[in-house]
Write a protein that holds these residues in place. Structure first.
Motif, PDB file in Angstrom:
ATOM      1  N   VAL A   1       0.830  -1.201   0.000  1.00 41.36           N
ATOM      2  CA  VAL A   1       0.000   0.000   0.000  1.00 41.36           C
ATOM      3  C   VAL A   1       0.868   1.257   0.000  1.00 41.36           C
ATOM      4  N   ASP A   2       1.993   1.208   0.737  1.00 42.95           N
ATOM      5  CA  ASP A   2       2.818   2.406   0.861  1.00 42.95           C
ATOM      6  C   ASP A   2       3.832   2.569  -0.274  1.00 42.95           C
ATOM      7  N   ASN A   3       3.811   1.662  -1.267  1.00 47.15           N
ATOM      8  CA  ASN A   3       4.738   1.792  -2.387  1.00 47.15           C
ATOM      9  C   ASN A   3       4.117   1.240  -3.664  1.00 47.15           C
ATOM     10  N   PRO A   4       3.135   1.945  -4.217  1.00 51.22           N
ATOM     11  CA  PRO A   4       2.506   1.464  -5.444  1.00 51.22           C
ATOM     12  C   PRO A   4       3.540   1.314  -6.561  1.00 51.22           C
ATOM     13  N   GLY A   5       3.358   0.291  -7.355  1.00 47.02           N
ATOM     14  CA  GLY A   5       4.287   0.062  -8.448  1.00 47.02           C
ATOM     15  C   GLY A   5       5.447  -0.853  -8.085  1.00 47.02           C
ATOM     16  N   TRP A   6       5.514  -1.321  -6.852  1.00 45.61           N
ATOM     17  CA  TRP A   6       6.595  -2.202  -6.417  1.00 45.61           C
ATOM     18  C   TRP A   6       5.993  -3.593  -6.220  1.00 45.61           C
ATOM     19  N   ARG A   7       6.290  -4.526  -7.154  1.00 42.95           N
ATOM     20  CA  ARG A   7       5.709  -5.865  -7.093  1.00 42.95           C
ATOM     21  C   ARG A   7       6.796  -6.906  -7.271  1.00 42.95           C
ATOM     22  N   PRO A   8       7.491  -7.253  -6.214  1.00 45.00           N
ATOM     23  CA  PRO A   8       8.563  -8.243  -6.337  1.00 45.00           C
ATOM     24  C   PRO A   8       8.048  -9.590  -6.853  1.00 45.00           C
ATOM     25  N   ILE A   9       8.873 -10.207  -7.694  1.00 46.78           N
ATOM     26  CA  ILE A   9       8.597 -11.540  -8.218  1.00 46.78           C
ATOM     27  C   ILE A   9       9.689 -12.451  -7.678  1.00 46.78           C
ATOM     28  N   VAL A  10       9.288 -13.479  -6.956  1.00 47.06           N
ATOM     29  CA  VAL A  10      10.250 -14.407  -6.370  1.00 47.06           C
ATOM     30  C   VAL A  10       9.928 -15.829  -6.814  1.00 47.06           C
TER      31      VAL A  10
ATOM     32  N   SER B   1      15.678 -11.525 -16.738  1.00 53.57           N
ATOM     33  CA  SER B   1      15.174 -11.446 -15.372  1.00 53.57           C
ATOM     34  C   SER B   1      14.672 -12.811 -14.916  1.00 53.57           C
ATOM     35  N   GLY B   2      13.992 -13.517 -15.813  1.00 54.18           N
ATOM     36  CA  GLY B   2      13.511 -14.861 -15.489  1.00 54.18           C
ATOM     37  C   GLY B   2      14.643 -15.850 -15.302  1.00 54.18           C
ATOM     38  N   ILE B   3      15.603 -15.847 -16.226  1.00 56.56           N
ATOM     39  CA  ILE B   3      16.757 -16.743 -16.100  1.00 56.56           C
ATOM     40  C   ILE B   3      17.519 -16.426 -14.820  1.00 56.56           C
ATOM     41  N   SER B   4      17.704 -15.154 -14.543  1.00 60.18           N
ATOM     42  CA  SER B   4      18.450 -14.728 -13.361  1.00 60.18           C
ATOM     43  C   SER B   4      17.783 -15.196 -12.066  1.00 60.18           C
ATOM     44  N   ALA B   5      16.472 -15.069 -11.973  1.00 56.80           N
ATOM     45  CA  ALA B   5      15.762 -15.499 -10.760  1.00 56.80           C
ATOM     46  C   ALA B   5      15.992 -16.991 -10.499  1.00 56.80           C
ATOM     47  N   LEU B   6      15.886 -17.789 -11.546  1.00 57.12           N
ATOM     48  CA  LEU B   6      16.116 -19.230 -11.397  1.00 57.12           C
ATOM     49  C   LEU B   6      17.577 -19.520 -11.077  1.00 57.12           C
TER      50      LEU B   6
ATOM     51  N   TYR C   1      10.045  -3.128 -10.026  1.00 61.31           N
ATOM     52  CA  TYR C   1       9.650  -1.733  -9.993  1.00 61.31           C
ATOM     53  C   TYR C   1       8.960  -1.314 -11.289  1.00 61.31           C
ATOM     54  N   GLY C   2       7.822  -0.724 -11.143  1.00 54.04           N
ATOM     55  CA  GLY C   2       7.111  -0.196 -12.302  1.00 54.04           C
ATOM     56  C   GLY C   2       6.449  -1.280 -13.136  1.00 54.04           C
ATOM     57  N   VAL C   3       6.167  -0.929 -14.365  1.00 56.12           N
ATOM     58  CA  VAL C   3       5.500  -1.836 -15.288  1.00 56.12           C
ATOM     59  C   VAL C   3       6.481  -2.923 -15.725  1.00 56.12           C
ATOM     60  N   GLY C   4       6.030  -4.155 -15.771  1.00 55.16           N
ATOM     61  CA  GLY C   4       6.874  -5.237 -16.278  1.00 55.16           C
ATOM     62  C   GLY C   4       6.996  -6.433 -15.368  1.00 55.16           C
ATOM     63  N   SER C   5       6.617  -6.284 -14.115  1.00 47.83           N
ATOM     64  CA  SER C   5       6.798  -7.414 -13.199  1.00 47.83           C
ATOM     65  C   SER C   5       5.960  -8.621 -13.611  1.00 47.83           C
ATOM     66  N   THR C   6       4.791  -8.396 -14.160  1.00 52.36           N
ATOM     67  CA  THR C   6       3.965  -9.535 -14.571  1.00 52.36           C
ATOM     68  C   THR C   6       4.606 -10.282 -15.739  1.00 52.36           C
TER      69      THR C   6
ATOM     70  N   MET D   1       7.478 -15.212 -17.460  1.00 47.74           N
ATOM     71  CA  MET D   1       8.708 -15.775 -18.013  1.00 47.74           C
ATOM     72  C   MET D   1       9.264 -16.865 -17.097  1.00 47.74           C
ATOM     73  N   ILE D   2       9.266 -16.616 -15.802  1.00 44.46           N
ATOM     74  CA  ILE D   2       9.778 -17.629 -14.869  1.00 44.46           C
ATOM     75  C   ILE D   2       8.902 -18.874 -14.920  1.00 44.46           C
ATOM     76  N   GLN D   3       7.600 -18.697 -14.998  1.00 44.62           N
ATOM     77  CA  GLN D   3       6.710 -19.854 -15.106  1.00 44.62           C
ATOM     78  C   GLN D   3       7.036 -20.672 -16.351  1.00 44.62           C
ATOM     79  N   ASP D   4       7.244 -20.005 -17.462  1.00 46.21           N
ATOM     80  CA  ASP D   4       7.570 -20.715 -18.705  1.00 46.21           C
ATOM     81  C   ASP D   4       8.910 -21.429 -18.608  1.00 46.21           C
ATOM     82  N   LEU D   5       9.914 -20.744 -18.087  1.00 47.69           N
ATOM     83  CA  LEU D   5      11.253 -21.323 -17.994  1.00 47.69           C
ATOM     84  C   LEU D   5      11.315 -22.462 -16.970  1.00 47.69           C
ATOM     85  N   ALA D   6      10.553 -22.343 -15.900  1.00 54.57           N
ATOM     86  CA  ALA D   6      10.588 -23.348 -14.832  1.00 54.57           C
ATOM     87  C   ALA D   6      10.226 -24.739 -15.354  1.00 54.57           C
ATOM     88  N   LYS D   7       9.321 -24.795 -16.315  1.00 49.16           N
ATOM     89  CA  LYS D   7       8.905 -26.092 -16.873  1.00 49.16           C
ATOM     90  C   LYS D   7      10.075 -26.821 -17.527  1.00 49.16           C
TER      91      LYS D   7
END
Length: 186
Positions: free
Chosen positions: A15-24, A92-97, A43-48, A53-59
């Motif tokens: 609530v206190d930081n709109p636009g911040w949506r971490p993907i783990v 970003s997806g490859i990096s998270a994995l 941060y910002g647009v693009g987290s979805t 991407m991580i979902q696709d790569l995880a398979k």
């Protein structure tokens, strides 16, 4: 040891930081060891996009040996046309994995990841106080005036920081958050 499952989580927007949506993500193994990673597109647009991407790569990595992180990295890179030319979403997806795989490797060998990456190079590392436009307190508070910036900066300096980073264009003087507006033609 084999990878059995990958969970991808999109953290709700605070609530206190709109636009911040971490993907783990969390990679699980058949030996009970798991590793955590994070996509760097929170941060910002693009987290979805990173989430998908991580979902696709995880398979592609289920059943693989998580200790073979270089083999996995190259498989992920070569398995998508989009990675071949770069871009923040796919990397970003490859990096998270990859981060999660290094976490697993560190736990498996019972050593800090920095030792796996070549060892500690310094006894001290300079760092800076970042994002002071959100305050320098337990909860976020918008910096909207010169006085706010000075007060937050002084708190960071008092804690031992000798460098700071502030985005002066986050909040307007009246406290509302600046946003990008798209004008539509009629």
């Amino acid at each position: 040891m084999k990878i059995t499952k990958v969970d991808v989580m999109q953290i709700n927007e605070p609530v206190d930081n709109p636009g911040w949506r971490p993907i783990v993500c969390r990679i699980y193994t058949d030996s009970g060891i798991y590793g955590d990673g994070e996509a760097a597109m929170a941060y910002g647009v693009g987290s979805t996009a990173a989430y998908g991407m991580i979902q696709d790569l995880a398979k592609l990595i289920i059943g693989m040996d998580p200790l073979e992180n270089e083999v996995i990295w190259h498989k992920l890179y070569k398995s998508t046309f989009w990675a071949q030319n770069g871009g923040p979403v796919v990397f970003s997806g490859i990096s998270a994995l990859d981060i999660a795989l290094w976490d697993i490797k560190g736990k498996y060998f019972k050593v800090p990841v920095y030792q796996l990456l070549g060892g500690k190079m310094r006894e001290k590392l300079r760092c800076y106080a970042s994002q002071l436009q959100f305050g320098w307190e337990e909860t976020k508070r918008a910096a909207t005036s010169l006085e706010d910036y000075v007060a937050y900066s002084q708190k960071a300096v008092d804690e031992g920081y000798d460098a700071i980073k502030i985005d002066f264009l986050t909040f307007a003087p009246d406290g509302h958050r600046y946003t990008v507006r798209i004008h539509q033609s009629t």
